[in-house]
Design an enzyme around this catalytic site. Structure first.
Site, mmCIF file in Angstrom:
data_model
loop_
_atom_site.group_PDB
_atom_site.id
_atom_site.type_symbol
_atom_site.label_atom_id
_atom_site.label_comp_id
_atom_site.label_asym_id
_atom_site.label_seq_id
_atom_site.Cartn_x
_atom_site.Cartn_y
_atom_site.Cartn_z
ATOM 1 N N ALA A 74 44.992 36.840 44.521
ATOM 2 C CA ALA A 74 45.958 35.759 44.323
ATOM 3 C C ALA A 74 46.981 35.698 45.459
ATOM 4 O O ALA A 74 47.445 34.615 45.818
ATOM 5 C CB ALA A 74 46.657 35.912 42.978
ATOM 6 N N THR A 75 47.320 36.832 46.038
ATOM 7 C CA THR A 75 48.274 36.798 47.149
ATOM 8 C C THR A 75 47.713 35.977 48.303
ATOM 9 O O THR A 75 48.393 35.115 48.862
ATOM 10 C CB THR A 75 48.631 38.233 47.617
ATOM 11 O OG1 THR A 75 49.427 38.860 46.610
ATOM 12 C CG2 THR A 75 49.422 38.219 48.912
ATOM 13 N N ASN A 154 54.758 36.265 35.539
ATOM 14 C CA ASN A 154 54.210 37.616 35.429
ATOM 15 C C ASN A 154 55.158 38.629 34.799
ATOM 16 O O ASN A 154 54.726 39.669 34.326
ATOM 17 C CB ASN A 154 53.780 38.113 36.812
ATOM 18 C CG ASN A 154 54.887 37.981 37.840
ATOM 19 O OD1 ASN A 154 55.468 36.908 38.005
ATOM 20 N ND2 ASN A 154 55.210 39.063 38.521
ATOM 21 N N GLN A 182 48.312 34.715 36.205
ATOM 22 C CA GLN A 182 48.585 35.292 34.885
ATOM 23 C C GLN A 182 48.147 34.374 33.746
ATOM 24 O O GLN A 182 48.326 34.708 32.582
ATOM 25 C CB GLN A 182 50.095 35.581 34.733
ATOM 26 C CG GLN A 182 50.649 36.565 35.733
ATOM 27 C CD GLN A 182 50.276 38.006 35.429
ATOM 28 O OE1 GLN A 182 49.750 38.331 34.354
ATOM 29 N NE2 GLN A 182 50.531 38.893 36.371
ATOM 30 N N SER A 200 43.169 35.207 40.114
ATOM 31 C CA SER A 200 43.062 36.615 40.486
ATOM 32 C C SER A 200 41.969 37.293 39.667
ATOM 33 O O SER A 200 41.815 37.009 38.476
ATOM 34 C CB SER A 200 44.399 37.309 40.223
ATOM 35 O OG SER A 200 44.232 38.711 40.278
ATOM 36 N N GLY A 201 41.246 38.202 40.279
ATOM 37 C CA GLY A 201 40.183 38.916 39.569
ATOM 38 C C GLY A 201 40.679 40.055 38.705
ATOM 39 O O GLY A 201 40.305 40.190 37.545
ATOM 40 N N HIS A 202 41.589 40.865 39.263
ATOM 41 C CA HIS A 202 41.948 42.100 38.553
ATOM 42 C C HIS A 202 42.927 41.880 37.418
ATOM 43 O O HIS A 202 43.247 42.818 36.689
ATOM 44 C CB HIS A 202 42.476 43.153 39.535
ATOM 45 C CG HIS A 202 43.853 42.896 40.049
ATOM 46 N ND1 HIS A 202 44.935 43.608 39.611
ATOM 47 C CD2 HIS A 202 44.318 42.013 40.944
ATOM 48 C CE1 HIS A 202 46.026 43.160 40.238
ATOM 49 N NE2 HIS A 202 45.674 42.203 41.055
ATOM 50 N N THR A 240 32.724 37.526 55.830
ATOM 51 C CA THR A 240 31.579 37.718 54.944
ATOM 52 C C THR A 240 32.049 37.862 53.499
ATOM 53 O O THR A 240 32.970 38.631 53.219
ATOM 54 C CB THR A 240 30.801 38.977 55.363
ATOM 55 O OG1 THR A 240 30.317 38.773 56.690
ATOM 56 C CG2 THR A 240 29.639 39.254 54.421
ATOM 57 N N CYS A 326 65.886 50.722 39.330
ATOM 58 C CA CYS A 326 65.544 52.121 39.542
ATOM 59 C C CYS A 326 64.051 52.372 39.622
ATOM 60 O O CYS A 326 63.610 53.446 39.989
ATOM 61 C CB CYS A 326 66.142 52.978 38.441
ATOM 62 S SG CYS A 326 67.870 53.273 38.737
#
Lengths: 389, 127
Positions: A74-75, A154, A182, A200-202, A240, A326
């Protein structure tokens, strides 16, 4: 720590579905051909596999196969859409409109273009996390070439009104790109509402390193590529194609399409149980983002008086994330929580709970109880929390 | 965040959590940090007749490193004179806890907390 690991960070990534992995395996060592080498049988097999995958992706978002461009994720899709439009339409105008709650890859793409002289408008969002469509209408001028707004956020899981945004963009003749990383596979998405859409795949139980960009078939939708080379993917993305990853994305899309309804029902039940338990069991606990307009797999809470990372440390066997500074290297709290007017203290105290395909009721029950226990414990040692105050 | 075992132990079983009587002339109190920055430490010392720190308590709003740094500080100052307590440097806390560089500011805050508590105690004695 010997306790069983519990994964509740499904917005960060998802485990690869076994069925996806099985589908991918033949294309590593056996049918390893280059999908571009159509002069021989191994190339043909790879090409066939890639084209089947392309159709599976298209099918999930109600597009046609020739509208799908494979990317590395997605990036890259977001970069290709935004920079691709900017490079091909700069003579028509220089305004690009996006929102304050976009993913960093959208915002950073826009900031990079701003340095080159593009006029970038960052739309505010309402307190419930929904983009301000009235502001969008006001922000579109004659020089506007692109609107880029995400489908589902997200961090807070809020669903954006793509239909309204689409109508506004169509009426004003402006291209509309949506980062749907998302949303795809979680809610019904009709890509043709947008001109460009990132997948996005993951995020949907596919492998990492693969994504897609939907590019609507239209004279208006023209992109300049980011990569130059062999001219693969209709010259939009040279390189490729990674056959196993494409196959994985395709399979992930097919499974999501088939199981979305059932999965969504299950997650809605889990979400309601989790939310009810936290909000009833703790005072000064808040749900961030709209209560209704959200995907069921994402909850984001803030707890007054304590800090998010502190909560996470109390349950190291649970994998989730916080909007607290943090937990990041930047030491800045979440820009998304900031955009929905959550004060910095509450932003530091936020937790994002991501539920998904492999979440069980026992896990939901355990983690929600654990959070209540830890929040109470940390509040006892907090100098800024007073009961009832 | 990957923390050392020492941080995790102090986080899980912090000693000296609580409050001392702020009105007591033998007690010095400090509150350092800001909620908007994600860290607030309330630090209190009670000084005995012998001029040594007899008791120390803390309350912390913050991450694991902030909690561990302040817990450790209450431990370290006990039995020390005020001058000795002032000598404790944040680098010693960072080193002892093996804090990652991004968390060094938590130990700085703990150092500030003890300094301010001593200051508060001294100002009470002057009156």
């Amino acid at each position: 720590m010997t306790e069983k690991l519990i994964y509740m960070d499904y917005q960060a990534t998802t485990p690869c579905d076994r069925r996806v992995l099985e589908a991918m395996l033949p294309y590593f060592c056996k049918d390893f051909g280059n999908p571009g080498s159509t002069s021989h049988i191994l190339g043909e097999r790879a090409e066939e596999a890639v084209e089947k995958a392309r159709a599976q992706v298209a099918n999930l978002i109600k597009a046609t196969a020739d509208e799908i461009v494979f990317t590395s994720g997605a990036t890259e899709s977001n970069n290709l859409a935004i920079q691709g439009v900017a490079r091909s339409r700069w003579e028509k105008g220089n305004r690009i409109i996006t929102s304050a709650i976009e993913h960093k890859c959208v915002l950073e793409s826009c900031y990079a273009l701003k340095k080159e002289g593009f006029d970038v408008v960052i739309l505010p969002v309402l307190k419930n996390g929904v983009v301000d469509v009235e502001m969008l209408k006001k922000s579109i001028n004659d020089r506007t070439i692109l609107v880029s707004l995400m489908a589902v956020n997200n961090e807070i899981g809020v669903i954006q009104p793509l239909d309204e945004i689409s109508a506004v963009c169509r009426e004003r003749g402006v291209l509309f790109h949506s980062d749907a990383a998302q949303a795809v596979g979680k809610i019904n998405i009709d890509a043709s509402m947008a001109d460009l859409m990132s997948v996005s795949g993951h995020k949907i139980y596919g492998p990492k390193g693969i994504g897609a960009l939907y590019v609507r078939k239209s004279q208006q939708v023209k992109l300049s590529p980011l990569f130059f080379g062999g001219g693969q993917e209709r010259k939009l993305r040279s390189g490729t194609l990674p056959t196993p990853l494409c196959v994985g994305l395709g399979m992930a899309c097919e499974i999501s399409g088939l199981e979305m309804t059932r999965e969504s029902e299950m997650l809605t039940e889990y979400k309601n149980y989790f939310m009810g338990k936290i909000l009833n069991g703790l005072e000064d606990a808040y749900l961030n983002g709209d209560r209704e307009l959200r995907i069921p797999g994402c909850l984001n809470f803030s707890f007054r008086g304590i800090e998010g990372e502190g909560i996470m440390l109390g349950m190291r066997n649970v994998c989730l994330s916080s909007g607290s500074a943090c937990t990041s290297a930047s030491l800045e709290p979440s820009h998304v929580l900031n955009a929905i007017s959550i004060d910095d203290e509450l932003a530091h105290s936020s937790l994002r709970i991501g539920l998904g395909r492999f979440t069980t009721f026992e896990e939901v029950d355990y983690v929600s109880s654990k959070i209540i226990e830890i929040v109470n414990r940390l509040r006892e040692m907090s100098p800024i929390w007073t009961k009832g105050g | 965040m990957k923390y050392s075992k020492k941080v995790m132990d102090l986080y899980a079983n912090p000693q000296n959590v609580g409050s001392l009587d702020e009105e007591d002339v033998d007690v010095g109190t400090s509150v350092v940090g800001a909620p908007s920055c994600g860290d607030v430490i309330k630090f209190q010392i009670k000084v005995g007749k012998d001029g040594k720190i007899a008791d120390a308590k803390f309350k912390t709003f913050g991450c694991g490193a902030a909690i561990a740094s302040s817990a450790l500080m209450t431990d370290w100052v006990r039995g020390k004179t005020l001058d000795q307590a002032k000598e404790i440097k944040n680098q010693e806390v960072t080193e002892y806890l093996s804090l990652p560089p991004v968390k060094a500011h938590c130990s700085v805050l703990a150092e500030k907390a003890i300094a301010k508590a001593i200051e508060n105690y001294m100002s009470k004695r002057k009156r």
